[in-house]
Write a protein that holds these residues in place. Structure first.
Motif, short mmCIF file in Angstrom:
data_model
loop_
_atom_site.label_atom_id
_atom_site.label_comp_id
_atom_site.label_asym_id
_atom_site.label_seq_id
_atom_site.Cartn_x
_atom_site.Cartn_y
_atom_site.Cartn_z
N CYS A 128 0.83 -1.20 0.00
CA CYS A 128 0.00 0.00 0.00
C CYS A 128 0.86 1.25 0.00
O CYS A 128 0.35 2.36 -0.16
CB CYS A 128 -0.93 0.01 1.19
SG CYS A 128 -0.08 0.23 2.76
N THR A 129 2.17 1.07 0.16
CA THR A 129 3.08 2.22 0.12
C THR A 129 2.99 2.93 -1.22
O THR A 129 3.30 4.13 -1.32
CB THR A 129 4.52 1.77 0.44
OG1 THR A 129 5.30 2.93 0.73
CG2 THR A 129 5.16 1.03 -0.69
N VAL A 130 2.55 2.22 -2.29
CA VAL A 130 2.46 2.86 -3.61
C VAL A 130 1.43 4.00 -3.63
O VAL A 130 1.50 4.89 -4.47
CB VAL A 130 2.14 1.86 -4.76
CG1 VAL A 130 3.20 0.78 -4.85
CG2 VAL A 130 0.76 1.25 -4.61
N GLN A 201 11.93 -2.83 13.14
CA GLN A 201 11.48 -1.53 12.63
C GLN A 201 9.96 -1.45 12.64
O GLN A 201 9.39 -0.37 12.74
CB GLN A 201 11.96 -1.32 11.18
CG GLN A 201 13.47 -1.49 11.01
CD GLN A 201 14.26 -0.49 11.83
OE1 GLN A 201 14.00 0.71 11.77
NE2 GLN A 201 15.20 -0.96 12.61
N ASN A 202 9.31 -2.60 12.54
CA ASN A 202 7.85 -2.63 12.44
C ASN A 202 7.22 -2.68 13.83
O ASN A 202 7.84 -3.13 14.80
CB ASN A 202 7.38 -3.81 11.60
CG ASN A 202 7.83 -3.67 10.15
OD1 ASN A 202 8.62 -4.46 9.67
ND2 ASN A 202 7.33 -2.66 9.46
N LEU A 203 6.00 -2.20 13.90
CA LEU A 203 5.36 -1.98 15.20
C LEU A 203 5.14 -3.26 16.00
O LEU A 203 5.51 -3.32 17.18
CB LEU A 203 4.02 -1.25 14.97
CG LEU A 203 3.20 -0.94 16.21
CD1 LEU A 203 3.98 -0.07 17.18
CD2 LEU A 203 1.89 -0.26 15.82
N LEU A 218 8.53 0.89 24.16
CA LEU A 218 8.19 1.15 22.77
C LEU A 218 8.11 2.66 22.56
O LEU A 218 7.57 3.37 23.41
CB LEU A 218 6.82 0.51 22.48
CG LEU A 218 6.10 0.93 21.20
CD1 LEU A 218 6.77 0.27 19.99
CD2 LEU A 218 4.64 0.50 21.27
N SER A 219 8.67 3.14 21.46
CA SER A 219 8.49 4.55 21.11
C SER A 219 7.28 4.64 20.17
O SER A 219 7.25 3.96 19.15
CB SER A 219 9.71 5.08 20.36
OG SER A 219 10.84 5.02 21.19
N VAL A 220 6.34 5.47 20.54
CA VAL A 220 5.20 5.72 19.65
C VAL A 220 5.55 6.97 18.86
O VAL A 220 5.75 8.05 19.43
CB VAL A 220 3.89 5.91 20.44
CG1 VAL A 220 2.76 6.37 19.54
CG2 VAL A 220 3.53 4.62 21.17
N SER A 231 -2.30 9.38 17.00
CA SER A 231 -1.27 8.46 16.46
C SER A 231 -1.71 7.97 15.08
O SER A 231 -2.89 8.05 14.72
CB SER A 231 -1.02 7.30 17.44
OG SER A 231 -2.17 6.51 17.63
N CYS A 232 -0.74 7.45 14.33
CA CYS A 232 -1.01 7.08 12.93
C CYS A 232 -2.01 5.93 12.82
O CYS A 232 -2.09 5.08 13.71
CB CYS A 232 0.27 6.61 12.25
SG CYS A 232 1.49 7.88 11.99
N ILE A 233 -2.71 5.89 11.71
CA ILE A 233 -3.67 4.82 11.45
C ILE A 233 -3.16 3.91 10.34
O ILE A 233 -2.68 4.38 9.30
CB ILE A 233 -5.05 5.39 11.04
CG1 ILE A 233 -5.63 6.21 12.20
CG2 ILE A 233 -6.00 4.27 10.62
CD1 ILE A 233 -6.99 6.82 11.89
C1 UD1 Z 1 6.32 0.24 6.45
C2 UD1 Z 1 6.35 0.81 5.05
C3 UD1 Z 1 5.69 -0.14 4.10
C4 UD1 Z 1 6.37 -1.46 4.15
C5 UD1 Z 1 6.37 -2.00 5.55
C6 UD1 Z 1 7.20 -3.27 5.54
C7 UD1 Z 1 6.31 3.25 5.07
C8 UD1 Z 1 5.48 4.45 4.92
N1 UD1 Z 1 5.66 2.08 5.01
O1 UD1 Z 1 4.98 0.23 6.87
O2 UD1 Z 1 5.80 0.35 2.82
O3 UD1 Z 1 5.74 -2.35 3.27
O4 UD1 Z 1 6.92 -1.05 6.46
O5 UD1 Z 1 8.12 -3.36 6.49
O6 UD1 Z 1 7.49 3.32 5.26
N2 UD1 Z 1 5.43 2.69 14.91
C9 UD1 Z 1 5.69 3.19 16.16
N3 UD1 Z 1 6.76 2.71 16.85
C10 UD1 Z 1 7.60 1.76 16.35
C11 UD1 Z 1 7.32 1.23 15.06
C12 UD1 Z 1 6.23 1.74 14.36
O7 UD1 Z 1 4.97 4.06 16.66
O8 UD1 Z 1 8.57 1.38 17.02
C13 UD1 Z 1 4.25 3.17 14.16
C14 UD1 Z 1 4.59 3.85 12.85
O9 UD1 Z 1 4.79 5.22 13.02
C15 UD1 Z 1 3.34 3.53 12.04
C16 UD1 Z 1 2.85 2.19 12.58
O10 UD1 Z 1 3.48 2.05 13.84
O11 UD1 Z 1 2.37 4.49 12.28
C17 UD1 Z 1 3.22 1.03 11.71
O12 UD1 Z 1 4.60 1.07 11.43
P1 UD1 Z 1 5.37 -0.12 10.69
O13 UD1 Z 1 5.04 -1.40 11.35
O14 UD1 Z 1 6.80 0.28 10.60
O15 UD1 Z 1 4.73 -0.17 9.25
P2 UD1 Z 1 4.51 0.99 8.16
O16 UD1 Z 1 5.41 2.15 8.41
O17 UD1 Z 1 3.08 1.25 8.05
#
Ligand code: UD1
Length: 341
Positions: A128-130, A201-203, A218-220, A231-233
């Motif tokens: 969906c990043t596209v 890196q992912n939430l 965890l850092s939000v 916070s982001c959706i």
């Molecule tokens: C990101 C990429 C997406 C990619 C995916 C795969 C962008 C815009 N999107 O998705 O293209 O396919 O990774 O790895 O770069 N968050 C926190 N704290 C954390 C980690 C994340 O608050 O420690 C928040 C982020 O700000 C975001 C949400 O959690 O709002 C999801 O983040 P994340 O899991 O990294 O995914 P995306 O950024 O959506």
């Protein structure tokens, strides 16, 4: 008709769950993976779940001759699901050439070999990043493609264009592009799941690692966005639900005459969830506290995005079934399994 499918990146997170679902649907899978972000032990996990050991080849899709030998050894391959790619957004900014090579040359190699070996279709993992920050939510497949914010995002856009041009030129194969929203969770057996490399890196992996005590807090990233709690959706989609969509895509592409040679589907739930709501849902589902702190925004983050999944619902016959709570519980069970290993 042969039921043989090559799954590149098949020991990876989404790939491994998809291999399990393909096997359950009667497909014979050949996994191609260079293990750059996974381990060969994932094949054991797949076998434990399905009772069938997929063929596994440790091979980099940049190695075109290696791929050619694979297709020579298995001349009855019907289709490919191409997951293999580098996916760390931040890293891609610092290593753009590595990302372009890994994510683009690999696709070119596969597309060039497909006609040579009569491979009839390729399912491609897009994102969906596209859409960037869509103007209209929920976002449909017709929404405009926005300039990419990272080399990683750009590789997904370029890949989509390469496939589109190849199909337009009349190359003798079909393709389905799947645009994933945010895949989370693990297999309910906890035999396979996400294996983040280093600091997640992912939430969700960050949440589960914090909950189990591997990370302090965890850092939000931001609470001043234009959303109900600031916070982001995102649209968090269960990884097994996501895997099942790939089986439906393979069946549609290879076993039916339906649709056009190129189709694109959003894979999401249609529900937007904030970061803070996700943390609450995790705590509710598991009973485990997640210490967190609000910090500044993360560069390049999209404020809000969630899918309009109706095209996948209606045409692919696919719907996301699992709740966010149940899915977070599978992620937690997987994290506990990793600890106990
Ligand atoms: C990101 C990429 C997406 C990619 C995916 C795969 C962008 C815009 N999107 O998705 O293209 O396919 O990774 O790895 O770069 N968050 C926190 N704290 C954390 C980690 C994340 O608050 O420690 C928040 C982020 O700000 C975001 C949400 O959690 O709002 C999801 O983040 P994340 O899991 O990294 O995914 P995306 O950024 O959506």
């Amino acid at each position: 008709m042969s039921k043989r499918i090559v799954v590149t990146g098949g020991t990876g997170y989404i790939g491994s769950h998809t291999v399990v679902e393909l096997q359950a649907a009667g497909y014979e899978v050949i996994i191609v993976d260079n293990l750059s972000n996974s381990t060969a032990a994932v094949v054991d996990g797949i076998e434990k779940i399905s009772g069938v050991r997929p063929v596994f080849l440790e091979l980099d899709c940049n190695d075109k001759e290696g791929l050619r030998r694979l297709f020579q050894s298995y001349p009855d391959v019907r289709g490919i699901i191409h997951f293999a790619a580098s996916k760390a957004v931040g890293e891609s900014v610092h290593k753009p050439l590595e990302y372009y090579r890994n994510n683009i040359v690999t696709l070119l190699n596969l597309l060039e070999l497909m006609p040579e070996f009569g491979v009839q279709g390729i399912v491609f993992s897009s994102s969906c990043t596209v859409y960037g920050q869509p103007d209209i939510l929920p976002v449909t497949e017709e929404a405009p493609i926005k300039p990419a914010l990272s080399p990683y995002g750009n590789t997904k856009q370029i890949n989509e264009e390469i496939i589109r041009d190849a199909i337009h030129a009349g190359l003798p194969f079909k393709s389905i592009i799947l645009r994933y929203f945010n895949p989370i969770g693990a297999h309910p057996t906890a035999e396979i799941g996400e294996l983040p490399n280093g600091i997640p890196q992912n939430l969700v992996p960050f949440i589960t690692q914090t909950a189990i005590g591997l990370r302090e807090e965890l850092s939000v990233f931001g609470n001043d966005y234009d959303t109900p709690d600031g916070s982001c959706i995102r649209d968090y989609i269960n990884v097994v639900d996501l895997a099942k969509a790939h089986v439906l895509a393979i069946v549609r592409m290879l076993e039916t005459a339906a649709g056009s040679p190129l189709e694109v589907f959003n894979l999401g739930t249609g529900r937007g969830v904030t970061v803070l709501e996700l943390i609450n849902a995790f705590e509710k589902a598991t009973g485990v506290n997640v210490p967190y702190r609000i910090v500044g925004r993360r560069e390049g983050d999209i404020e809000k995005v969630w899918a309009d999944p109706r095209h996948a619902n209606d045409v692919l016959g696919w719907t996301a079934k699992e709740s966010v709570e149940d899915t977070l519980l599978t992620a937690w069970n997987w994290q506990k399994r990793l600890r106990d290993r």
